[in-house]
Design an enzyme around this catalytic site. Sequence first.
Site, short mmCIF file in Angstrom:
data_model
loop_
_atom_site.label_atom_id
_atom_site.label_comp_id
_atom_site.label_asym_id
_atom_site.label_seq_id
_atom_site.Cartn_x
_atom_site.Cartn_y
_atom_site.Cartn_z
N LYS A 82 8.73 0.99 -11.70
CA LYS A 82 8.58 -0.43 -11.37
C LYS A 82 7.48 -1.06 -12.22
O LYS A 82 6.41 -0.47 -12.38
CB LYS A 82 8.26 -0.58 -9.87
CG LYS A 82 8.23 -2.03 -9.38
CD LYS A 82 8.02 -2.11 -7.86
CE LYS A 82 8.01 -3.55 -7.38
NZ LYS A 82 7.80 -3.65 -5.91
N SER A 157 11.14 -6.50 -3.20
CA SER A 157 10.86 -6.81 -4.58
C SER A 157 11.24 -5.71 -5.57
O SER A 157 11.37 -5.98 -6.77
CB SER A 157 9.37 -7.11 -4.74
OG SER A 157 8.60 -5.95 -4.49
N SER A 181 9.58 -3.94 0.60
CA SER A 181 10.03 -4.01 -0.80
C SER A 181 10.60 -2.72 -1.39
O SER A 181 11.09 -2.73 -2.51
CB SER A 181 8.89 -4.50 -1.69
OG SER A 181 8.78 -5.90 -1.61
#
Lengths: 500, 99
Positions: A82, A157, A181
């Site tokens: 990420k 997210s 998330s």
Amino acid sequence: MSAAELLRKSAAELGGAVRAGETTAVEAATAYLDRIAEVDGDVRAYLHLDREAALAQAREVDERIAAGEDLGPLAGVPVAHKDVFTTVDMPTTAASKILSGWHPPYDATVTARLRQAGMVILGKTNMDEFAMGSSTENSAFGATRNPWDLDRIPGGSSGGSSAAVAAYEAPLATGTDTGGSIRQPAAVCGLVGAKPTYGGSSRYGLIAFASSLDTPGPIARTVLDAALLHEAFSGHDPRDSTSVDAPVPPVVEAARRADVAGLRVGVVRELGGEGYQPGVQQRFQESVELLESLGAKVVEVSCPSFDAALAAYYLIAPSECSSNLARFDAMRYGLRVGDDGSRSAEEVMSLTRAEGFGPEVKRRIMLGTYALSSGYYDAYYGSAQQVRTLIKRDFDAAFENVDVLVSPTTPTTAFPIGERTGDPMSMYLADLCTIPTNLAGNAALSVPCGLAPEDGLPVGLQIMAPALADDRTYRVGAAVEAALDERQGGPLLARGAFAV
Amino acid sequence: MSAITRDEVAHLARLSRLALHEDELDQLAAQLDEIISAVAKVQEVAQGDIPPTSHALPLTNVYRPDEDLPGLSPDQALAGAPAVEDQRFRVPQILGEDQ
């Protein structure tokens, strides 16, 4: 070994094959890089890719293995990372224009531990800007698509990470979970995602959103794979003062054990009912019955304060964000706008922040500034902190009588891209079931529990356990996974549009 | 009654160091009003002498041994800077004429 065979392997199997000399890190990385080149134009999971650099990492891992180094079970396995974790050899943007093109001077602890484990970082994945969002539509660099239906959101997210794993563009991915998330994108993409106990995984080098909530965790296709990644990057870190100085819970052992006989399971009454999609409720109810048939003792549990968790979260998280994002001041790194010699530092700062932050980030900074301002502090931030106490008390009371709590991970399946962007409150509802765990700091995991009959999209089962009892979530998750795989004749993902 | 006025939104933008456009202020006023009305729910639940929780797990201050460890070199620290002069961050004027 053919590319398709490599892609189909779980991370555990792939690591085993590398260890046994049946394949190499370079061969595995090549298969995944080819796959990315083939499908990422449609999925758009990655923000940064560098094929040659990834292959160079893989060659180095193969050399370390050849030299006899024991790198552990994930050596040679590729991973999607990420873009909120710093990486010295790749840009790090948190999907924000304010950090576009920034090269961090140091590695996050999670990054360093991936490298130590001999994992090959394929690239950096898309996300909602500064991890604020539930759909990845808040990225400054465009939305990521859900591999089950390219017109729908992959969650957020950590939506680039979930989409990459679901489209077989990586066997594993990292994520961060502040209000859901990791669990929400995993659920809507038909994957396993875990939010470790707060402090169980290091925040050093993780670009901060809400420091009392942010938790790095794994996204994977199987419960065992998630456990292996969890174990690889978790554990005490002296560089993070909120890191827990305790052994990593035995998550891998628990995922292998996969047994729930005699386990006490509590169904949270407040996380269901009105507002929940019928197909989500149905699959959830079936998994509860499944747990019962596997020998678990199921009871209903009430956690009345959970009804106020979303409200408390949308005061606490923005308050912390408004403070954390003050560091983006256009002085030391990142974007600088309007510095023409005529403007003061404060004017340059204000112009840069207005230009560099997207609408959701601005909204949360403003909301947090409001909640923390004098005259409102007690009524908003203060009350939210009291609600946090009540939520913790609800969890504590529940865990006196049950070993784990369960709920749907999300109220609905993946929604269409664009459906909620104009209405912030409706977007916030996507995190309704996941937020209580972040506020209390305990462990939770989402595991696929079937497809909703009305739209054919994945549904997630959330399993919550006390702090530092992460292993219980893996034990239950693995039992559900094994029973459903048997009932469905194979893993859910094999039925997705991007199956290999 | 609305929870937040447009003037308050403009004030918050100044405090937040965000040079927002007029149309952004209008849009944010409406959105923040809706969000603040919804999150005000915490006031109904949080009453009396419930202690606040700022952090999920009990924390104590953490000390580490005072040892020399390698840090960033000046070049590394300055590598991402928007402007550099004489191995320092160059910034716009901080003080006004009369300060």
